[in-house]
Scaffold this motif. Structure first.
Motif, PDB file in Angstrom:
ATOM      1  N   PRO A 166       0.812  -1.228   0.000  1.00  0.00           N
ATOM      2  CA  PRO A 166       0.000   0.000   0.000  1.00  0.00           C
ATOM      3  C   PRO A 166       0.841   1.271   0.000  1.00  0.00           C
ATOM      4  N   ASP A 167       2.010   1.241   0.641  1.00  0.00           N
ATOM      5  CA  ASP A 167       2.841   2.451   0.707  1.00  0.00           C
ATOM      6  C   ASP A 167       3.434   2.823  -0.639  1.00  0.00           C
ATOM      7  N   ALA A 168       3.539   1.849  -1.536  1.00  0.00           N
ATOM      8  CA  ALA A 168       4.133   2.110  -2.851  1.00  0.00           C
ATOM      9  C   ALA A 168       3.086   2.336  -3.932  1.00  0.00           C
ATOM     10  N   SER A 169       1.824   2.230  -3.573  1.00  0.00           N
ATOM     11  CA  SER A 169       0.765   2.250  -4.582  1.00  0.00           C
ATOM     12  C   SER A 169       0.744   3.534  -5.399  1.00  0.00           C
ATOM     13  N   SER A 170       1.066   4.663  -4.782  1.00  0.00           N
ATOM     14  CA  SER A 170       1.001   5.930  -5.505  1.00  0.00           C
ATOM     15  C   SER A 170       2.077   6.037  -6.580  1.00  0.00           C
ATOM     16  N   LYS A 171       3.111   5.210  -6.486  1.00  0.00           N
ATOM     17  CA  LYS A 171       4.214   5.263  -7.450  1.00  0.00           C
ATOM     18  C   LYS A 171       4.175   4.109  -8.450  1.00  0.00           C
ATOM     19  N   LEU A 172       3.199   3.235  -8.308  1.00  0.00           N
ATOM     20  CA  LEU A 172       3.140   2.041  -9.150  1.00  0.00           C
ATOM     21  C   LEU A 172       1.792   1.973  -9.864  1.00  0.00           C
ATOM     22  N   PRO A 173       1.781   1.548 -11.119  1.00  0.00           N
ATOM     23  CA  PRO A 173       2.953   1.277 -11.935  1.00  0.00           C
ATOM     24  C   PRO A 173       3.648   2.563 -12.359  1.00  0.00           C
ATOM     25  N   ARG A 174       4.855   2.439 -12.893  1.00  0.00           N
ATOM     26  CA  ARG A 174       5.619   3.611 -13.330  1.00  0.00           C
ATOM     27  C   ARG A 174       5.138   4.060 -14.713  1.00  0.00           C
ATOM     28  N   ASP A 175       4.898   5.338 -14.837  1.00  0.00           N
ATOM     29  CA  ASP A 175       4.507   5.920 -16.116  1.00  0.00           C
ATOM     30  C   ASP A 175       5.768   6.136 -16.950  1.00  0.00           C
ATOM     31  N   THR A 176       5.897   5.424 -18.062  1.00  0.00           N
ATOM     32  CA  THR A 176       7.086   5.571 -18.907  1.00  0.00           C
ATOM     33  C   THR A 176       7.012   6.801 -19.800  1.00  0.00           C
ATOM     34  N   GLU A 177       5.876   7.492 -19.785  1.00  0.00           N
ATOM     35  CA  GLU A 177       5.617   8.659 -20.635  1.00  0.00           C
ATOM     36  C   GLU A 177       5.558   8.288 -22.113  1.00  0.00           C
ATOM     37  N   MET A 178       5.308   7.012 -22.386  1.00  0.00           N
ATOM     38  CA  MET A 178       5.178   6.545 -23.760  1.00  0.00           C
ATOM     39  C   MET A 178       3.753   6.066 -24.006  1.00  0.00           C
ATOM     40  N   ILE A 179       3.312   6.218 -25.231  1.00  0.00           N
ATOM     41  CA  ILE A 179       2.051   5.648 -25.680  1.00  0.00           C
ATOM     42  C   ILE A 179       2.350   4.747 -26.869  1.00  0.00           C
ATOM     43  N   SER A 180       1.917   3.508 -26.782  1.00  0.00           N
ATOM     44  CA  SER A 180       2.072   2.572 -27.898  1.00  0.00           C
ATOM     45  C   SER A 180       0.934   2.801 -28.880  1.00  0.00           C
ATOM     46  N   ILE A 181       1.286   3.109 -30.115  1.00  0.00           N
ATOM     47  CA  ILE A 181       0.300   3.406 -31.160  1.00  0.00           C
ATOM     48  C   ILE A 181       0.565   2.482 -32.341  1.00  0.00           C
ATOM     49  N   GLY A 182      -0.488   1.974 -32.928  1.00  0.00           N
ATOM     50  CA  GLY A 182      -0.335   1.122 -34.101  1.00  0.00           C
ATOM     51  C   GLY A 182      -1.661   0.529 -34.493  1.00  0.00           C
ATOM     52  N   GLY A 183      -1.604  -0.557 -35.243  1.00  0.00           N
ATOM     53  CA  GLY A 183      -2.854  -1.194 -35.630  1.00  0.00           C
ATOM     54  C   GLY A 183      -2.663  -2.264 -36.672  1.00  0.00           C
ATOM     55  N   PHE A 184      -3.788  -2.892 -37.017  1.00  0.00           N
ATOM     56  CA  PHE A 184      -3.818  -3.910 -38.056  1.00  0.00           C
ATOM     57  C   PHE A 184      -4.349  -3.291 -39.340  1.00  0.00           C
ATOM     58  N   CYS A 185      -3.791  -3.742 -40.458  1.00  0.00           N
ATOM     59  CA  CYS A 185      -4.121  -3.149 -41.752  1.00  0.00           C
ATOM     60  C   CYS A 185      -5.236  -3.915 -42.453  1.00  0.00           C
ATOM     61  N   ASP A 186      -5.807  -3.254 -43.436  1.00  0.00           N
ATOM     62  CA  ASP A 186      -6.768  -3.891 -44.316  1.00  0.00           C
ATOM     63  C   ASP A 186      -6.136  -5.148 -44.913  1.00  0.00           C
ATOM     64  N   ARG A 187      -6.917  -6.230 -44.982  1.00  0.00           N
ATOM     65  CA  ARG A 187      -6.367  -7.493 -45.493  1.00  0.00           C
ATOM     66  C   ARG A 187      -5.915  -7.380 -46.945  1.00  0.00           C
ATOM     67  N   ALA A 188      -6.402  -6.386 -47.653  1.00  0.00           N
ATOM     68  CA  ALA A 188      -6.028  -6.223 -49.058  1.00  0.00           C
ATOM     69  C   ALA A 188      -4.693  -5.510 -49.234  1.00  0.00           C
ATOM     70  N   MET A 189      -4.099  -5.025 -48.148  1.00  0.00           N
ATOM     71  CA  MET A 189      -2.832  -4.316 -48.285  1.00  0.00           C
ATOM     72  C   MET A 189      -1.755  -5.240 -48.834  1.00  0.00           C
ATOM     73  N   LYS A 190      -1.049  -4.767 -49.838  1.00  0.00           N
ATOM     74  CA  LYS A 190       0.017  -5.559 -50.440  1.00  0.00           C
ATOM     75  C   LYS A 190       1.213  -5.632 -49.500  1.00  0.00           C
ATOM     76  N   PRO A 191       1.947  -6.739 -49.519  1.00  0.00           N
ATOM     77  CA  PRO A 191       3.118  -6.861 -48.646  1.00  0.00           C
ATOM     78  C   PRO A 191       4.220  -5.898 -49.051  1.00  0.00           C
ATOM     79  N   PRO A 192       5.166  -5.650 -48.157  1.00  0.00           N
ATOM     80  CA  PRO A 192       6.303  -4.802 -48.496  1.00  0.00           C
ATOM     81  C   PRO A 192       7.103  -5.367 -49.659  1.00  0.00           C
ATOM     82  N   ALA A 193       7.997  -4.552 -50.208  1.00  0.00           N
ATOM     83  CA  ALA A 193       8.741  -4.940 -51.410  1.00  0.00           C
ATOM     84  C   ALA A 193       9.622  -6.158 -51.187  1.00  0.00           C
ATOM     85  N   ASP A 194      10.209  -6.275 -50.003  1.00  0.00           N
ATOM     86  CA  ASP A 194      11.116  -7.385 -49.728  1.00  0.00           C
ATOM     87  C   ASP A 194      10.298  -8.591 -49.262  1.00  0.00           C
ATOM     88  N   PRO A 195      10.224  -9.668 -50.043  1.00  0.00           N
ATOM     89  CA  PRO A 195       9.388 -10.815 -49.667  1.00  0.00           C
ATOM     90  C   PRO A 195       9.850 -11.499 -48.381  1.00  0.00           C
TER      91      PRO A 195
END
Length: 401
Positions: A166-195
């Motif tokens: 309980p004494d550590a609760s205010s500090k946990l979890p640690r905020d890394t100041e990062m946001i993970s952003i991304g996603g899944f593409c349309d299934r019709a998207m062509k693959p990159p040039a390098d197979p």
């Protein structure tokens, strides 16, 4: 015959059901409690590394994941102009697999249900207490459950950890100041040039930002990046802006980068935005007959690439320890913490520092040195380090018991 012990497993994501499956093999009767309703469409994707797949093979679930995901042989690094600057070849005995988080969670939950291991949904932990030799869990809906011991597998925002420290609760979890952003593409998207990219992870580094992409299950491509948000206002802006505005923001960030950066972003149909938190070394993972595992004990940034695999290793090792006939539960928890701390804590620290390194802006000379001198050598070092990580056997207790 020894009377089975009853374990309360708090958390129904990845760590909780995996722990329950191994406990069930160790003369323990697990009961899983999950705070949320059952959802089979949990967002996002990741890689289960070879060491994690070794655990899934022990559970009989590796083939299911291999069929649903994409095997990933190597990693390649490129600069933002498309030039290959390093390739990481590993020599793991098992395949890494890129797949959706939902696939892994559903596989584990389905196996629990097949074996008759109860999973109670919408049971959010309110408090824990000890009554005699029993561990009592009380939930927000007013219900209670009793067991011989409890496992806190309730993730990075763990309520079990809050009760334990309980004494550590205010500090946990640690905020890394990062946001993970991304996603899944349309299934019709062509693959990159390098197979060759069809079965490997690709990391692209620019003057400042980075972007990763790979193929996931069903032939879909996905991508991800970490975005720095140092203030609450910056974080709110990224997390709350409309998706089309987010798309334009990402397109502006990666303008001028070699393909497929822009194509990935334009083709994204399922977006993910998740604040990144981690859990640095805790004073203890144990209290009474309660033990933390997985992200509750040692959450790491996705930059480490091992979060899910470490949770799976936890589950296997704990099950093996509790199967030892002459090892009391309290002693098993002590040994577990000793062995797992030395394994996971350096990874948490390394993942945090990897995110910090993305904050630097490199000038032309520094970029040339990175592309021609540092990364070709670094790739060989990364490969050697990963071979050691991947070779780890969580079932081998060695001399610690």
């Amino acid at each position: 015959m020894t009377t089975p012990r009853r374990a309360l497993v708090i958390g129904g994501g990845i760590a909780g059901p995996a722990v329950a499956l191994f406990l069930a093999r160790s003369n323990v009767e697990p009961v899983v409690f999950e705070a949320y309703p059952r959802r089979d469409e949990v967002g996002g994707g990741f890689q289960i590394a070879p060491n994690g797949m070794r655990v899934m093979a022990a559970l009989g679930l590796a083939d299911r994941l291999l069929a649903a995901g994409t095997r990933s042989a190597d990693m390649v690094f490129r600069n933002h102009r498309g030039r290959q600057i390093g390739v990481v070849h590993t020599h793991a005995s098992a395949s890494a697999v890129n797949l959706t988080r939902a696939t892994v969670i559903t596989a584990l939950r389905d196996e629990c249900e097949r074996l008759g291991i109860p999973i109670h949904y919408e049971r959010r932990l309110a408090d824990l207490s000890m009554v005699g030799t029993d561990t009592i869990a009380r939930f927000d809906d007013g219900t209670t459950a009793a067991g011989d011991f409890a496992i806190g597998a309730d993730g990075v925002h763990s309520r079990v950890r809050r009760w334990m420290l309980p004494d550590a609760s205010s500090k946990l979890p640690r905020d890394t100041e990062m946001i993970s952003i991304g996603g899944f593409c349309d299934r019709a998207m062509k693959p990159p040039a390098d197979p060759r990219d069809a079965d490997r992870l690709v990391f692209v580094v620019g003057p400042r930002h980075q972007l990763g992409f790979s193929r996931f299950g069903g032939g879909r491509w996905g991508w991800w990046c970490h975005s720095h948000a140092a203030t609450p206002d910056e974080r709110a802006a990224l997390l709350e802006m409309p998706l089309e505005q987010l798309r334009e923001t990402m397109l502006a960030r990666y303008a001028g980068w070699a393909e497929p950066a822009e194509r990935l972003i334009r083709a994204t149909r399922e977006w993910s935005r998740v604040p990144v938190y981690d859990v640095p070394p805790l004073p203890s993972w144990r209290k009474d007959h309660v033990l933390l595992v997985g992200d509750a004990a040692h959450a790491m940034s996705p930059a480490g690439g091992q979060g899910a695999s470490m949770a799976l290793e936890d589950a296997m090792m704990l099950g093996k320890l509790l199967a030892e006939p002459d090892l009391p539960v309290a002693r098993a928890m002590i040994v577990f913490e000793q062995l797992r701390r030395r394994r996971v804590e350096p990874m948490v620290a390394q993942a945090y520092e990897t995110d910090r390194r993305t904050l630097a802006t490199l000038g032309p000379i520094a970029r040339w040195a990175r592309d021609h001198l540092i990364m070709p050598r670094m790739a060989r070092y990364i490969a050697k380090a990963l071979d050691g990580v991947y070779a780890y056997d969580a079932s081998a207790l060695r001399e610690a018991v």
